[in-house]
Design an enzyme around this catalytic site. Structure first.
Site, PDB file in Angstrom:
ATOM      1  N   TYR A  23       0.810  -1.221   0.000  1.00 43.84           N
ATOM      2  CA  TYR A  23       0.000   0.000   0.000  1.00 43.84           C
ATOM      3  C   TYR A  23       0.848   1.278   0.000  1.00 43.84           C
ATOM      4  CZ  TYR A  23      -3.263  -3.659   1.180  1.00 43.84           C
ATOM      5  OH  TYR A  23      -3.995  -4.822   1.150  1.00 43.84           O
ATOM      6  N   ASP A  87     -25.565  -4.831   2.236  1.00 43.37           N
ATOM      7  CA  ASP A  87     -26.968  -4.474   2.473  1.00 43.37           C
ATOM      8  C   ASP A  87     -27.101  -3.020   2.913  1.00 43.37           C
ATOM      9  OD1 ASP A  87     -27.848  -6.952   1.720  1.00 43.37           O
ATOM     10  OD2 ASP A  87     -28.102  -7.722   3.744  1.00 43.37           O
ATOM     11  N   HIS A 100      -9.936   0.892  -3.814  1.00 43.20           N
ATOM     12  CA  HIS A 100      -8.871   0.056  -3.247  1.00 43.20           C
ATOM     13  C   HIS A 100      -7.532   0.664  -3.614  1.00 43.20           C
ATOM     14  CE1 HIS A 100     -11.708  -3.123  -2.299  1.00 43.20           C
ATOM     15  NE2 HIS A 100     -12.231  -2.927  -3.499  1.00 43.20           N
TER      16      HIS A 100
HETATM   17  C1  DHK Z   1      -7.063  -3.093   1.362  1.00 47.77           C
HETATM   18  C2  DHK Z   1      -6.957  -4.150   2.195  1.00 47.77           C
HETATM   19  O1  DHK Z   1      -6.693  -4.002   3.491  1.00 47.77           O
HETATM   20  C3  DHK Z   1      -7.082  -5.529   1.682  1.00 47.77           C
HETATM   21  O2  DHK Z   1      -7.681  -6.374   2.610  1.00 47.77           O
HETATM   22  C4  DHK Z   1      -7.827  -5.573   0.409  1.00 47.77           C
HETATM   23  C5  DHK Z   1      -7.476  -3.185  -0.044  1.00 47.77           C
HETATM   24  C6  DHK Z   1      -7.345  -4.551  -0.605  1.00 47.77           C
HETATM   25  C7  DHK Z   1      -6.788  -2.105  -0.864  1.00 47.77           C
HETATM   26  O3  DHK Z   1      -6.157  -2.398  -1.868  1.00 47.77           O
HETATM   27  O4  DHK Z   1      -6.902  -0.939  -0.486  1.00 47.77           O
HETATM   28  O5  DHK Z   1      -7.749  -6.855  -0.125  1.00 47.77           O
END
Ligand code: DHK
Length: 149
Positions: A23, A87, A100
């Site tokens: 990330y 939901d 994401h």
């Molecule tokens: C963030 C997460 O924490 C993962 O569990 C997902 C998502 C993807 C992201 O890419 O921001 O699978």
């Protein structure tokens, strides 16, 4: 002022600290600040929140029904499991953007099915925090283009 909720799920608070680098290096606090600044430039008031708890996210989505014109959500790991979040989102009337940081379709197969997508107007993935700014751009446009009630 137009209010947008930007909800973040479990472990998003660890962005920038995760050693895998999935990330990126930017901290969650910095991403939050960037989103708040960018939202202000779009004349949006942003409620940017994070929780590790499914029920809290459901409560916030229900709160958004009363208060927000649009909603952006990165449900993180709950994306692939939570019918409750789906939901709640289906009961939200405005546009919903699923966001994401990573490209979930490039990753493990268990990340390839999103419950959130069934309620999403659109999806942004794989562009890191830039995708969050694009999600804000999109939600501002979608709200502005909604037919008057
Ligand atoms: C963030 C997460 O924490 C993962 O569990 C997902 C998502 C993807 C992201 O890419 O921001 O699978």
């Amino acid at each position: 002022m137009t209010i947008v909720y930007f909800l973040n799920g479990p472990n998003a608070n660890l962005y920038g600290l995760d050693r895998s680098g999935t990330y990126g290096r930017e901290s969650f606090a910095s991403i939050r600040q960037r989103c708040e600044d960018y939202a202000a430039s779009l004349n949006l008031r942003l409620e940017f929140r994070q929780s590790n708890h499914e029920g809290v996210l459901v409560d916030w989505i229900q709160e958004a029904r009363e208060k927000a014109a649009g909603l952006i959500i990165n449900a993180a790991g709950l994306t692939y499991t939570s019918v409750a979040i789906l939901d709640a989102l289906l009961a939200f009337e405005g546009p919903v953007i699923e966001a994401h940081m990573s490209n979930i379709w490039k990753r493990e197969p268990f990340r390839h099915h999103s419950y959130v997508s069934r309620a999403a107007t659109g999806v942004v993935a794989g562009l890191g925090a830039l995708g969050y700014e694009l999600a804000l751009t999109a939600i501002a446009r979608l709200i502005a283009e909604q037919p008057a009630q």
